[in-house]
Design a protein around this motif. Structure first.
Motif, PDB file in Angstrom:
ATOM      1  N   ARG A  36       0.824  -1.218   0.000  1.00  0.00           N
ATOM      2  CA  ARG A  36       0.000   0.000   0.000  1.00  0.00           C
ATOM      3  C   ARG A  36       0.852   1.260   0.000  1.00  0.00           C
ATOM      4  O   ARG A  36       0.338   2.368  -0.078  1.00  0.00           O
ATOM      5  CB  ARG A  36      -0.919   0.005   1.222  1.00  0.00           C
ATOM      6  CG  ARG A  36      -1.969  -1.096   1.208  1.00  0.00           C
ATOM      7  CD  ARG A  36      -2.737  -1.114   2.513  1.00  0.00           C
ATOM      8  NE  ARG A  36      -3.613  -2.285   2.610  1.00  0.00           N
ATOM      9  CZ  ARG A  36      -4.211  -2.679   3.719  1.00  0.00           C
ATOM     10  NH1 ARG A  36      -4.047  -1.964   4.841  1.00  0.00           N
ATOM     11  NH2 ARG A  36      -4.983  -3.757   3.729  1.00  0.00           N
ATOM     12  N   ASP A  38       4.486   3.250  -1.522  1.00  0.00           N
ATOM     13  CA  ASP A  38       5.524   3.196  -2.559  1.00  0.00           C
ATOM     14  C   ASP A  38       6.922   3.204  -1.955  1.00  0.00           C
ATOM     15  O   ASP A  38       7.910   3.063  -2.680  1.00  0.00           O
ATOM     16  CB  ASP A  38       5.356   4.354  -3.550  1.00  0.00           C
ATOM     17  CG  ASP A  38       5.523   5.736  -2.887  1.00  0.00           C
ATOM     18  OD1 ASP A  38       5.795   5.806  -1.671  1.00  0.00           O
ATOM     19  OD2 ASP A  38       5.381   6.743  -3.608  1.00  0.00           O
ATOM     20  N   LYS A 289      -0.915  -7.945  -7.277  1.00  0.00           N
ATOM     21  CA  LYS A 289       0.218  -7.101  -7.649  1.00  0.00           C
ATOM     22  C   LYS A 289       1.535  -7.866  -7.604  1.00  0.00           C
ATOM     23  O   LYS A 289       1.749  -8.727  -6.764  1.00  0.00           O
ATOM     24  CB  LYS A 289       0.304  -5.888  -6.718  1.00  0.00           C
ATOM     25  CG  LYS A 289      -0.854  -4.919  -6.851  1.00  0.00           C
ATOM     26  CD  LYS A 289      -0.591  -3.638  -6.073  1.00  0.00           C
ATOM     27  CE  LYS A 289      -0.749  -3.805  -4.578  1.00  0.00           C
ATOM     28  NZ  LYS A 289      -2.138  -4.032  -4.176  1.00  0.00           N
ATOM     29  N   ARG A 341       4.158   2.519  -7.500  1.00  0.00           N
ATOM     30  CA  ARG A 341       2.867   3.205  -7.619  1.00  0.00           C
ATOM     31  C   ARG A 341       2.079   2.705  -8.820  1.00  0.00           C
ATOM     32  O   ARG A 341       0.848   2.619  -8.784  1.00  0.00           O
ATOM     33  CB  ARG A 341       3.070   4.720  -7.707  1.00  0.00           C
ATOM     34  CG  ARG A 341       3.454   5.378  -6.393  1.00  0.00           C
ATOM     35  CD  ARG A 341       3.255   6.886  -6.451  1.00  0.00           C
ATOM     36  NE  ARG A 341       4.098   7.513  -7.461  1.00  0.00           N
ATOM     37  CZ  ARG A 341       5.347   7.936  -7.254  1.00  0.00           C
ATOM     38  NH1 ARG A 341       5.901   7.790  -6.054  1.00  0.00           N
ATOM     39  NH2 ARG A 341       6.028   8.514  -8.211  1.00  0.00           N
ATOM     40  N   SER A 342       2.780   2.356  -9.888  1.00  0.00           N
ATOM     41  CA  SER A 342       2.076   1.880 -11.080  1.00  0.00           C
ATOM     42  C   SER A 342       1.314   0.588 -10.781  1.00  0.00           C
ATOM     43  O   SER A 342       0.214   0.377 -11.292  1.00  0.00           O
ATOM     44  CB  SER A 342       3.071   1.675 -12.234  1.00  0.00           C
ATOM     45  OG  SER A 342       3.895   0.535 -12.031  1.00  0.00           O
ATOM     46  N   GLU A 345      -1.708   1.438  -8.502  1.00  0.00           N
ATOM     47  CA  GLU A 345      -2.789   2.073  -9.250  1.00  0.00           C
ATOM     48  C   GLU A 345      -3.376   1.166 -10.324  1.00  0.00           C
ATOM     49  O   GLU A 345      -4.309   1.556 -11.033  1.00  0.00           O
ATOM     50  CB  GLU A 345      -2.264   3.373  -9.881  1.00  0.00           C
ATOM     51  CG  GLU A 345      -1.853   4.409  -8.842  1.00  0.00           C
ATOM     52  CD  GLU A 345      -0.987   5.520  -9.433  1.00  0.00           C
ATOM     53  OE1 GLU A 345      -0.727   5.468 -10.665  1.00  0.00           O
ATOM     54  OE2 GLU A 345      -0.575   6.423  -8.682  1.00  0.00           O
ATOM     55  N   THR A 347      -1.848   0.137 -13.041  1.00  0.00           N
ATOM     56  CA  THR A 347      -1.400   0.529 -14.378  1.00  0.00           C
ATOM     57  C   THR A 347       0.079   0.193 -14.557  1.00  0.00           C
ATOM     58  O   THR A 347       0.911   1.086 -14.723  1.00  0.00           O
ATOM     59  CB  THR A 347      -1.615   2.040 -14.601  1.00  0.00           C
ATOM     60  OG1 THR A 347      -0.930   2.770 -13.545  1.00  0.00           O
ATOM     61  CG2 THR A 347      -3.090   2.385 -14.585  1.00  0.00           C
TER      62      THR A 347
END
Length: 382
Positions: A36, A38, A289, A341-342, A345, A347
């Motif tokens: 959660r 970065d 993830k 972060r990608s 998110e 992405t």
């Protein structure tokens, strides 16, 4: 359980390094929480370190065949290996292999011995072309925990077409030699010896026969990788896509007839008592993830911190060099945090397309051991 003895070995040795084992426990138990943020506040428990970018064969699906790094990058030295390892106080396991053939590095066994003295379990991959009698003996007498051998076919014609420069008969002979050396010179159990096949449209039909060959050679396990690596390169992905057995517009996401072939392989494995793992489904999806940016790292032979072993090329992406900076100063640089972060998110970058193919759960289908070999329950992946 024989299948999991490397994992058990990691945990047993970890008991003598409680801080490292506690670090691993935090990673395993708190990963969803860690992902959660970065920023990273733990150090990796597992590492990939590339001893060489050079290889003595040219495989059809490998990026080494198509790049010029082999000529540019020198082998990792023993002193450089020590410099890298000493930056990771809690590492429990190292895969000492990258894009090249690890036994081309003459310091390989010194590296294994150094890691072993620090309580680190080491495993590696090889194409088995260099497994002479002398090398087989050195492997068995070393503290290497696992050797996985890449065998991408079950016939001479297909094998030598895919793995150009390798001789099918010699590779089989070399594997048999290693298994015999382990039985005669070692304790009969270490290192774990496994075979790994990368499935393509060119070789998938031979997989049931490879199950039989693996049993005949006396290896401990056979693994099938069902997806091709694209090494973070769009042009390579386009070139290799035609060889992929994956297809999203079928119920099982396989090309036609693949399910029939895999079921036959499962039947053969059960019949002859061969341990086999088929890595099925797509690797990751938006709700699952990638853990690499938080928990691990791939270190290239020239010292660069690369996102993972699927990219395995600092020219695609890297975050800094361990011969110039420390990992503690690299792991929370903005570029590293941007990658995390990608994933947070949903992405991930284009280079991750080889792992994020469609929103389906990934999974493992494992053929259990014969009843006489059943033992302790399975431990989760380390």
């Amino acid at each position: 359980m024989r299948l999991d003895r490397r994992k058990l070995r990691v945990l047993r040795r970890g008991l003598r390094r409680p801080r490292a084992l506690w670090n691993l426990a935090k990673i395993k138990l708190l990963l969803p929480v860690l992902q959660r943020s970065d920023r990273v506040t733990i150090t990796p428990a597992m590492l990939d370190i590339e001893p060489t970018a050079k290889c003595n064969i040219r495989c059809k699906y490998c990026q080494v065949t198509y790049w010029d790094r082999s000529a540019k990058v020198k082998n990792l030295t023993y002193e450089q290996f020590v410099q890298i390892v000493d930056q990771f106080p809690h590492v429990l396991q190292i895969k000492l292999q990258g894009m090249g053939e690890p036994f081309l590095n003459h310091d390989f066994f010194r590296m294994v011995a150094y890691a072993d003295r620090k309580g680190i379990t080491v495993r590696t991959f090889s194409n088995a072309t260099l497994l002479s009698e002398e090398l087989a003996e050195r492997i068995v007498e070393s503290p290497l925990a696992e050797l996985t051998i890449s065998v991408d076919a079950a016939t001479k014609e297909t094998f030598e077409r895919i793995r150009s420069g390798a001789d099918w008969d010699r590779v089989q002979e070399n594997i048999h030699r290693l298994v015999r050396a382990r039985r005669e010179l070692g304790n009969g159990r270490d290192p774990l010896i496994t075979i790994w096949m990368v499935a393509t449209t060119e070789n998938i039909g031979e997989f049931p026969e490879l199950v039989r060959i693996a049993k005949h050679l006396g290896v401990d396990r056979l693994d099938l990788q069902n997806h091709l690596n694209f090494w973070g390169k769009e042009d390579y992905q386009e070139k290799m896509q035609r060889y992929s057995i994956n297809r999203e517009d079928t119920p099982t996401h396989y090309r036609p007839d693949v399910d029939r072939i895999l079921n036959e392989a499962r039947r053969v494995a059960k019949e002859i008592g061969m341990r086999m793992t088929i890595h099925t489904g797509n690797t990751l999806h938006a709700g699952d993830k990638c853990s690499w940016p938080w928990t691990s790292a791939y270190i290239s032979a020239d010292g660069f911190v690369v996102p993972c072993c699927v990219v395995a090329n600092p020219e695609v992406m890297n975050f800094g060099n361990l011969f110039q900076d420390t990992f503690s100063s690299i792991q929370n640089r903005e570029k590293y945090k941007a990658l995390r972060r990608s994933f947070m998110e949903g992405t991930p970058p284009k280079m991750c397309d080889g792992c994020y193919l469609c929103p389906k759960e990934s999974g493992l289908v494992t053929i259990p051991a014969p009843p006489r070999a059943a033992a302790a329950s399975r431990i989760g992946a380390l």
